[in-house]
Design an enzyme around this catalytic site. Structure first.
Site, short mmCIF file in Angstrom:
data_model
loop_
_atom_site.label_atom_id
_atom_site.label_comp_id
_atom_site.label_asym_id
_atom_site.label_seq_id
_atom_site.Cartn_x
_atom_site.Cartn_y
_atom_site.Cartn_z
N GLU A 61 30.33 -132.29 -52.79
CA GLU A 61 28.67 -132.49 -52.55
C GLU A 61 28.34 -132.48 -51.28
OE1 GLU A 61 25.73 -131.09 -53.52
OE2 GLU A 61 26.34 -131.94 -55.66
N CYS A 95 26.69 -129.14 -59.65
CA CYS A 95 28.11 -128.77 -59.18
C CYS A 95 28.07 -127.51 -58.88
CB CYS A 95 28.92 -129.07 -60.45
SG CYS A 95 30.81 -128.90 -60.08
#
Length: 271
Positions: free
Chosen positions: A114, A2
């Protein structure tokens, strides 16, 4: 992993959702659709209130700096490298072990970003060409539109170069716990592109379902094996992912338009 996420919920909404008892309005943060390492972020945690006569743990909404600095660190320079803690090994790592046993938090988010690399760009890398791969960003968020409660750790660090009364003498920092990305089908998948989170990236933030919030935040729970049981990923099918514009790749860009869903990957970034 993350490395970037969105957090636009109002503190008043988070206070109600997480049953927060203490929140200081002066710690209010602006909505942020492109949260990057070293920024201040909201965290839900439980600990006694400083200087209070009652020493019971109180659930609080706090603004912490993203990028954990261990209490024993000589300087905060490595904070940007400690934005994530791997669920599988954090109980063994000196930087995270004590926080895992005593200082756990929830980092609320709309979802996280992402990036995947298109096959044409991968082929160029393999062939040794000098073209930098262009990656397609995806936004991953709970399929039901709820807040994504990311499991986190927090830590205190004392800046010994400053006097005790200085407002910056103490840093409170945090890290997002990550786990292996789910290989099962997404709850809502794009018509074109990845059909599972593992198609996007091998790692993902560990999302805590509401039935685990109390146990995760409870500082009286210090038994390692029981806590490790809380690190199990939730059941599959809870998330959705969709392509967003490459503007999010620049940390200077910020705004709700970053979450706009594209019909498919941008040209040149085919999955």
């Amino acid at each position: 992993m993350c490395g970037r996420y969105a957090a636009s919920r109002r503190p008043e909404d988070l206070v109600g959702l997480f049953e927060v008892e203490k929140w200081e309005p002066e710690e209010t943060l602006e909505p942020d659709w492109n949260v990057a390492p070293t920024k201040e972020v909201y965290a839900i945690l439980e600990r006694p209130v400083k200087d209070a006569a009652d020493r019971r743990p109180v659930r609080q909404l706090r603004a912490l700096k993203w990028g954990l600095v261990p209490s024993w660190a000589k300087s905060p320079e490595g904070a940007a490298r400690m934005i994530n803690a791997r669920a599988e090994t954090l109980h063994e790592k000196p930087s995270f072990r004590k926080a895992f046993l005593a200082r756990r938090c929830i980092l609320p988010a709309d979802g996280y970003y992402e990036w995947v690399t298109g096959p044409d760009e991968r082929d160029l890398e393999v062939a040794g060409k000098k073209k930098r791969p262009r990656k397609q960003p995806y936004f991953v968020t709970p399929a039901d539109g709820s807040v994504m409660a990311m499991a986190g750790l927090y830590e205190f660090w004392r800046d010994r170069t400053l006097p005790d009364e200085h407002p910056l003498a103490w840093w409170v920092t945090c890290s997002v716990i990550t786990t292996e990305a789910a290989a099962g089908p997404l709850g809502v998948a794009p018509a074109e592109g990845p059909q599972s989170l593992s198609d996007i990236h091998p790692r993902m933030p560990l999302m805590l379902t509401p039935d685990r919030w109390d146990a995760w935040l409870d500082p009286s729970r210090t038994e390692e094996e029981a806590l490790r049981g809380l690190l199990e990923p939730p059941e599959g099918g809870l998330m959705r992912a969709y392509a967003v514009g490459t503007a999010v790749s620049n940390v200077r860009n910020n705004g709700p338009e970053l979450l706009k869903e594209l019909e498919g990957p941008e040209e040149g970034t085919l999955f």
